[in-house]
Design an enzyme around this catalytic site. Structure first.
Site, short mmCIF file in Angstrom:
data_model
loop_
_atom_site.label_atom_id
_atom_site.label_comp_id
_atom_site.label_asym_id
_atom_site.label_seq_id
_atom_site.Cartn_x
_atom_site.Cartn_y
_atom_site.Cartn_z
N SER A 245 16.22 54.19 5.84
CA SER A 245 17.35 54.00 6.76
C SER A 245 18.59 53.51 6.03
O SER A 245 19.70 53.99 6.27
CB SER A 245 16.97 53.02 7.88
OG SER A 245 16.63 51.75 7.36
N ASP B 184 18.68 45.71 1.78
CA ASP B 184 18.50 47.14 1.55
C ASP B 184 19.84 47.84 1.34
O ASP B 184 19.98 48.70 0.46
CB ASP B 184 17.76 47.77 2.73
CG ASP B 184 16.38 47.18 2.93
OD1 ASP B 184 15.88 46.50 2.02
OD2 ASP B 184 15.81 47.40 4.01
#
Length: 377
Positions: free
Chosen positions: A126, A173
């Site tokens: 993602s 991330d």
């Protein structure tokens, strides 16, 4: 044919003509520092060679059109993004980035996505998607893309994931996807966004980080991940300080909150120790740190599962120097630090253990520290 070529081809097949460019961003694996980013802690991820590519072209009619192999085509009006309109599924990660960035002069986009980052494996597919779209928008509409600019892009991607896609993740991330460096781990302070690029080349010392995808998919938008984040927030509020600054968690009366907080505090300490190990070039000493992290994630934070525990135990029995689950947990992947000469034996042992328990056959890849998001065409 590269992933960037795949994105460009999908663009032409879906929309006709050529994109204005193709941008890509990497998946990631976190060496140490799990479930501490949203607590303002420290983590030590690396970017992976596996990437997500976004072929993008500007439009002038207020529409955003999106395609990705294996998913339905999605079209939305750009203007309602600033109101209450929400988009479900994979497209939420894309339009959420556009919504969070609000790039000046953006009047619509065509976007085609291609990727070889495994979905649901805990390797941050993602964030790779978000970062590729964010960098494309930044370069197309004149937003800064220096290091400070990439920090801001990463923060916008977090807004997209939290507020638009509904996944309550922290910022690690997105930061590694946009600010990683080949041959280095990224020591990230999640409280202020400062980074240190720490040299990390295990193969030069005859070792590797082996990523084991258990093929047990996880979803960060389910309740378990949110429960852990709320527990960390509750513990910090009761202690009256960020957990990274807490001298002790013994004052927490609730035993569950105490265990959750203990993981965060000790994990941040493990990150500091791991960074020292890498600075000194003692990659083999990471093994004990990985083992301790897995025990903490399994017992105190309770985000492991039988598939992950089985993988870690089988790898250690087969001669790994250390191993732990990575990512949000409840499935996904584990990482294994091992000598290059032990890779085949470890893969065989993990595969056999999975078969013995009736689990899916695992997948394997070596994690060579790669570079950050960039324009590839």
């Amino acid at each position: 044919m590269t992933v960037c070529d795949d994105a460009a081809r999908a663009f032409t097949e879906s929309f006709g003509g050529e994109p204005d460019g193709v941008w890509c961003a990497p998946g990631r694996v976190n060496i140490i520092g799990e479930h501490v980013d949203y607590a303002g802690g420290l983590c030590l991820p690396i970017a992976l060679p596996q990437i997500t590519a976004a072929a993008v072209r500007r439009r002038t009619d207020g529409r955003v059109r999106m395609v990705s192999a294996g998913f339905d085509r999605v079209e939305v009006d750009l203007a309602p993004l600033h109101g209450s309109t929400r988009v479900a599924g994979w497209a939420a990660y894309v339009v959420g980035v556009v919504y969070a960035l609000d790039p000046p002069g953006c009047e619509g986009l065509d976007i085609a996505i291609a990727s070889n980052v495994p979905v649901g494996a805990g390797l941050s597919s993602s964030a790779a998607l978000e970062a590729s779209v964010a960098l494309a928008a930044a370069e197309l509409f004149g937003l800064p893309t220096d290091d400070a600019g990439r920090d801001r892009l990463a923060r916008a991607c977090v807004v997209a994931e939290n507020d638009y896609a509904g996944a309550p993740t922290g910022g690690m991330d997105q930061q590694i996807a946009l600010r990683g460096r080949a041959g280095h781990a990224l020591l990230l302070d999640c409280a202020d966004g400062t980074v240190e690029h720490v040299p990390f080349d295990p193969e030069a010392q005859g070792m590797t980080i082996l990523v084991v995808d258990t093929r047990t998919a996880h979803r960060l938008v389910d309740g378990q991940y949110g429960d852990r984040r709320r527990a960390v927030d509750d513990a910090a509020r009761m202690l009256g300080s960020a957990l990274r600054d807490a001298p002790s968690v013994d004052g927490l009366e609730d035993p569950v909150l105490r265990r959750r907080a203990r993981h965060v505090v000790t994990e941040i300490g493990r990150v500091r120790g791991a960074a020292d190990v890498l600075r000194a070039g003692r990659v083999q000493d990471l093994g004990a740190v990985l083992d301790a992290s897995h025990r903490s994630l399994r017992d105190d934070f309770e985000v492991s599962c039988l598939e992950l525990d089985t993988t870690v135990e089988a790898a250690r029995r087969a001669g790994a120097l250390g191993a732990r689950m990575v990512g949000g947990g409840f499935g996904g992947s584990a990482i294994v630090l091992c000598e290059l000469t032990r890779v085949a034996a470890i893969e065989a042992a993990v595969t056999e253990a999975a078969a013995r328990h009736g689990f899916p056959a695992p997948g394997f890849l070596r994690a060579a520290p790669a570079g950050a998001a960039h324009r590839c065409r």
